[in-house]
Design a protein around this motif. Structure first.
Motif, PDB file in Angstrom:
ATOM      1  N   ASP A 115      52.683  44.449  83.740  1.00 10.35           N
ATOM      2  CA  ASP A 115      52.143  44.918  82.656  1.00 10.35           C
ATOM      3  C   ASP A 115      51.777  43.774  81.340  1.00 10.35           C
ATOM      4  O   ASP A 115      50.733  43.810  80.818  1.00 10.35           O
ATOM      5  CB  ASP A 115      52.989  45.937  81.756  1.00 10.35           C
ATOM      6  CG  ASP A 115      53.018  47.273  82.572  1.00 10.35           C
ATOM      7  OD1 ASP A 115      52.292  47.303  83.035  1.00 10.35           O
ATOM      8  OD2 ASP A 115      54.288  47.801  82.863  1.00 10.35           O
ATOM      9  N   LEU A 116      52.714  42.799  81.446  1.00  8.93           N
ATOM     10  CA  LEU A 116      52.678  41.599  80.803  1.00  8.93           C
ATOM     11  C   LEU A 116      52.653  40.410  81.559  1.00  8.93           C
ATOM     12  O   LEU A 116      53.680  40.365  82.479  1.00  8.93           O
ATOM     13  CB  LEU A 116      53.824  41.402  79.538  1.00  8.93           C
ATOM     14  CG  LEU A 116      53.819  42.454  78.484  1.00  8.93           C
ATOM     15  CD1 LEU A 116      54.913  42.211  77.555  1.00  8.93           C
ATOM     16  CD2 LEU A 116      52.517  42.504  77.729  1.00  8.93           C
ATOM     17  N   SER A 117      51.563  39.503  81.682  1.00 10.90           N
ATOM     18  CA  SER A 117      51.775  38.318  82.325  1.00 10.90           C
ATOM     19  C   SER A 117      51.342  37.112  81.419  1.00 10.90           C
ATOM     20  O   SER A 117      50.715  37.508  80.405  1.00 10.90           O
ATOM     21  CB  SER A 117      50.819  38.344  83.596  1.00 10.90           C
ATOM     22  OG  SER A 117      49.598  38.558  83.268  1.00 10.90           O
ATOM     23  N   VAL A 141      49.398  35.478  76.382  1.00 12.95           N
ATOM     24  CA  VAL A 141      49.803  36.660  77.029  1.00 12.95           C
ATOM     25  C   VAL A 141      49.009  37.882  77.670  1.00 12.95           C
ATOM     26  O   VAL A 141      48.061  37.993  76.422  1.00 12.95           O
ATOM     27  CB  VAL A 141      50.824  37.379  76.241  1.00 12.95           C
ATOM     28  CG1 VAL A 141      51.383  38.813  76.698  1.00 12.95           C
ATOM     29  CG2 VAL A 141      52.154  36.623  75.923  1.00 12.95           C
ATOM     30  N   GLU A 142      48.830  38.183  78.586  1.00 12.70           N
ATOM     31  CA  GLU A 142      47.680  39.396  78.973  1.00 12.70           C
ATOM     32  C   GLU A 142      48.593  40.668  79.221  1.00 12.70           C
ATOM     33  O   GLU A 142      49.335  40.976  79.927  1.00 12.70           O
ATOM     34  CB  GLU A 142      47.222  38.944  80.194  1.00 12.70           C
ATOM     35  CG  GLU A 142      46.277  37.677  80.386  1.00 12.70           C
ATOM     36  CD  GLU A 142      45.562  37.276  81.423  1.00 12.70           C
ATOM     37  OE1 GLU A 142      45.952  38.094  82.515  1.00 12.70           O
ATOM     38  OE2 GLU A 142      44.671  36.524  81.274  1.00 12.70           O
ATOM     39  N   LEU A 143      48.077  41.511  78.084  1.00 10.03           N
ATOM     40  CA  LEU A 143      48.397  43.083  78.297  1.00 10.03           C
ATOM     41  C   LEU A 143      47.457  43.583  79.207  1.00 10.03           C
ATOM     42  O   LEU A 143      46.174  43.991  78.845  1.00 10.03           O
ATOM     43  CB  LEU A 143      48.663  43.714  76.647  1.00 10.03           C
ATOM     44  CG  LEU A 143      48.923  45.177  76.911  1.00 10.03           C
ATOM     45  CD1 LEU A 143      50.392  45.253  77.417  1.00 10.03           C
ATOM     46  CD2 LEU A 143      49.024  45.657  75.416  1.00 10.03           C
ATOM     47  N   SER A 144      47.716  44.028  80.375  1.00  4.23           N
ATOM     48  CA  SER A 144      46.926  44.499  81.535  1.00  4.23           C
ATOM     49  C   SER A 144      46.329  45.919  81.209  1.00  4.23           C
ATOM     50  O   SER A 144      45.345  46.197  81.770  1.00  4.23           O
ATOM     51  CB  SER A 144      47.489  44.317  82.793  1.00  4.23           C
ATOM     52  OG  SER A 144      48.336  45.279  83.134  1.00  4.23           O
ATOM     53  N   LYS A 145      47.282  46.773  80.620  1.00  4.62           N
ATOM     54  CA  LYS A 145      46.855  48.087  80.565  1.00  4.62           C
ATOM     55  C   LYS A 145      47.092  48.810  78.870  1.00  4.62           C
ATOM     56  O   LYS A 145      48.098  48.122  78.419  1.00  4.62           O
ATOM     57  CB  LYS A 145      47.353  48.895  81.545  1.00  4.62           C
ATOM     58  CG  LYS A 145      49.154  49.141  81.492  1.00  4.62           C
ATOM     59  CD  LYS A 145      49.508  49.988  82.740  1.00  4.62           C
ATOM     60  CE  LYS A 145      51.098  50.139  82.244  1.00  4.62           C
ATOM     61  NZ  LYS A 145      51.636  50.944  83.692  1.00  4.62           N
ATOM     62  N   SER A 146      46.534  49.941  78.762  1.00  7.03           N
ATOM     63  CA  SER A 146      47.068  50.648  77.393  1.00  7.03           C
ATOM     64  C   SER A 146      48.325  50.840  77.348  1.00  7.03           C
ATOM     65  O   SER A 146      49.052  51.477  78.179  1.00  7.03           O
ATOM     66  CB  SER A 146      45.838  51.922  77.172  1.00  7.03           C
ATOM     67  OG  SER A 146      44.772  51.373  76.959  1.00  7.03           O
ATOM     68  N   GLN A 158      44.603  43.555  76.077  1.00  9.34           N
ATOM     69  CA  GLN A 158      44.076  42.388  75.360  1.00  9.34           C
ATOM     70  C   GLN A 158      44.852  41.300  75.740  1.00  9.34           C
ATOM     71  O   GLN A 158      46.067  41.291  76.636  1.00  9.34           O
ATOM     72  CB  GLN A 158      44.387  42.713  74.076  1.00  9.34           C
ATOM     73  CG  GLN A 158      45.805  42.913  73.643  1.00  9.34           C
ATOM     74  CD  GLN A 158      46.002  43.560  72.014  1.00  9.34           C
ATOM     75  OE1 GLN A 158      45.821  42.834  71.181  1.00  9.34           O
ATOM     76  NE2 GLN A 158      46.200  44.687  71.916  1.00  9.34           N
ATOM     77  N   ASN A 159      44.364  39.951  75.323  1.00 11.24           N
ATOM     78  CA  ASN A 159      45.003  38.705  75.276  1.00 11.24           C
ATOM     79  C   ASN A 159      45.453  38.303  73.908  1.00 11.24           C
ATOM     80  O   ASN A 159      44.685  38.672  73.169  1.00 11.24           O
ATOM     81  CB  ASN A 159      44.360  37.876  76.117  1.00 11.24           C
ATOM     82  CG  ASN A 159      43.614  38.310  77.482  1.00 11.24           C
ATOM     83  OD1 ASN A 159      44.519  38.960  78.019  1.00 11.24           O
ATOM     84  ND2 ASN A 159      42.507  37.721  77.828  1.00 11.24           N
ATOM     85  N   PHE A 160      46.587  37.789  73.787  1.00 14.20           N
ATOM     86  CA  PHE A 160      46.941  36.879  72.622  1.00 14.20           C
ATOM     87  C   PHE A 160      47.950  35.880  72.743  1.00 14.20           C
ATOM     88  O   PHE A 160      48.661  35.856  73.784  1.00 14.20           O
ATOM     89  CB  PHE A 160      47.653  38.039  71.773  1.00 14.20           C
ATOM     90  CG  PHE A 160      48.930  38.688  72.330  1.00 14.20           C
ATOM     91  CD1 PHE A 160      50.297  38.033  72.066  1.00 14.20           C
ATOM     92  CD2 PHE A 160      48.879  39.799  73.016  1.00 14.20           C
ATOM     93  CE1 PHE A 160      51.436  38.867  72.722  1.00 14.20           C
ATOM     94  CE2 PHE A 160      49.985  40.801  73.534  1.00 14.20           C
ATOM     95  CZ  PHE A 160      51.053  40.043  73.269  1.00 14.20           C
TER      96      PHE A 160
END
Length: 514
Positions: free
Chosen positions: A263-265, A280-285, A296-298
């Motif tokens: 979910d986070l990578s 950080v890539e949040l892959s799903k809601s 989103q990415n942050f």
């Protein structure tokens, strides 16, 4: 206050002798701390047996006792149970009215990273202006209370009392390190967890648990037993942690650095300065309470150094999201957090660097040395406090790992110390532990400069360091005083340095200050 006659409602009783109607004024498992009207719980420990101290407990005012073995010679009420530790946990929670249910409790387990992760998560929650409590290896902290820790996870009675006091202080979120011993010895059996995390696992404390399989079984119980509406945060890069994804009743949030399916990578990692910068890539809601985080990415820029800090920060980020903290607050908290003492801590960062690290086991050594391999430096001066009273196997494994990395990093000599004057008897380095360390280094062609005393070992490094170099102060109890010794010695060599700034990293230290 609870009535003695009510206890069989909450604990499994084998036998009840000398029944009386008594109001229990307090509970104690230490006969020296028993007060008038207390219930004394006899705990069988590794080194002693609480049953031996019943006379002292009665003399101090105990009105009833919980026992595993009936003691016919005493006339006060005795309640016999199969496991007095489980009974202590249950009765402690009842006595303090289940305080952990009145706050969000976050439990973090794993061989490595529990302390740093706890502090990172605490920083995120505090930046969101939440009132927090912290329980772990270094300290117990809430409100104006701060006290050095004796155990990573306190005994159940003390733990429930801390939760009770936190509740009175209006603490909304409590973060705690959960050790394998605490899980096995039922110290946390009656804690109501909302979020649990399993960071990683490697060979540590096997002497306590008998085998690695048993160690993992104990560790994993924290994840398997989380409540249905709770959350489990799991590391996809650790096969043991990821194996628990389908073995928990709770919701699961996954993360990984090498494994990009969580979910986070992360991507775009930069560790050239030692302090990680990455996306950080949040892959799903992710929907938590009234908050929704869309995919989103942050960007994250860590204020604390170390490759392992990236893993720890991903757990902390997960905890922040599950506590509905805005991503901007998480970013700010992680960039401003400067670290935990003795966890790859930069204690000097000018013309050269001094890093202070709790070099406890193979897992710690791997992540520390991997971080160094990603940094820019001229030479590494490794000052290693040999781990005392851990036996030949642990020291052999540590030495093999150090030797492996020494070759990769171009380290041809290691400054080792027995830290004789800076460890207690229980952490004294044996001749066999020195022998196995030297044998492995000799076999690998690595020179060992062995010193009995810690200051002499550190002086060796300071007199040979050059601009662009790194001095790594590495070790457990034997290196606890290393930072103070190194910085004070550096000031004597360089009196032109600003003393207040130089000694700043020692401020508010819990361990290793004379």
């Amino acid at each position: 206050m609870i009535k003695l006659s009510e206890l069989p409602k909450y604990i499994e009783v084998i036998k009840y002798l000398n029944e009386k109607e008594i109001d229990i004024e307090g509970i104690s498992y230490d006969s020296r701390r028993v007060k008038e009207g207390d219930l004394f719980v006899c705990i069988k420990g590794y080194k002693t047996d609480g049953h031996r101290y019943i006379p002292q407990a009665i003399e101090n005012g105990a009105k009833a006792i919980i026992v595993e073995d009936i003691q016919d010679i005493f006339e006060i009420p005795q309640i016999q149970v199969k496991d007095s530790r489980k009974a202590l946990s249950a009765l402690s929670a009842i006595f303090y009215d289940y305080p952990s249910k009145d706050m969000k409790v976050i439990g973090i387990t794993g061989t490595n990273g529990k302390t740093s992760t706890s502090f990172l998560a605490n920083s995120i929650l505090e930046n969101h202006r939440l009132k927090t409590g912290l329980i772990g290896t270094i300290m117990v902290k809430y409100g104006d209370y701060l006290n050095p820790s004796i155990l990573t996870t306190p005994e159940s009675l003390d733990l429930q009392k801390y939760f009770y006091q936190m509740k009175k202080e209006n603490v909304s979120h409590a973060i705690m390190e959960v050790s394998s011993s605490a899980l096995e010895l039922s110290r946390v059996a009656d804690v109501d967890y909302d979020i649990v995390a399993f960071n990683n696992i490697s060979r540590e404390h096997i002497d306590v648990h008998g085998s690695f399989d048993e160690y993992f079984k104990v560790k994993s119980s924290l994840i398997k037993n989380v409540k249905e509406n709770g959350w489990a945060v799991l590391n996809l890069d650790c096969p043991y942690s990821s194996s628990l994804i389908n073995k928990t009743k709770g919701n699961v949030l996954t993360y990984g650095i090498k494994d990009k399916n969580g979910d986070l990578s992360i991507r775009d990692l930069d560790l050239s300065t030692g302090r990680g910068k990455f996306t950080v890539e949040l892959s799903k809601s992710l929907i938590v309470g009234k908050t929704e985080y869309k995919p989103q990415n942050f960007r994250i820029e860590l204020g604390v150094p170390g490759y392992h800090s990236i893993y720890n920060s991903l757990v902390a980020i997960s905890i922040g999201l599950l506590c509905e903290v805005p991503i901007s607050t998480i970013q700010e908290a992680l960039s401003s957090f400067t670290g935990v003492e003795r966890r790859f801590q930069f204690i000097y960062d000018e013309d050269f660097k001094i890093v202070d690290d709790h070099f406890a086991n193979v897992g710690n050594i791997d992540v520390t040395m991997e971080t160094l391999s990603l940094m820019d430096y001229s030479n590494i001066h490794l000052v290693y406090a040999i781990r005392g009273n851990r036996g030949v196997i642990t020291n052999s494994e540590n030495a093999e790992t150090i030797a492996k990395w020494a070759k990769k990093l171009g380290i041809k000599g290691i400054i080792a110390t027995k830290s004789i004057s800076h460890v207690m008897e229980k952490d004294r380095v044996s001749n066999d532990e020195v022998r196995v360390f030297k044998e492995i280094m000799d076999r690998e062609g690595i020179t060992v400069y062995l010193y009995n005393e810690l200051p002499h070992a550190i002086d060796h490094a300071l007199t040979n360091v050059s601009s662009g170099d790194i001095i790594l102060l590495a070790g457990c109890q034997g290196m606890d005083y290393g930072a103070q010794i190194a910085l004070e010695a550096l000031y004597k060599l360089r009196p032109d340095l600003n003393k207040e700034k130089l000694l700043g990293p020692l401020k508010n230290r819990i361990a290793g200050i004379a």
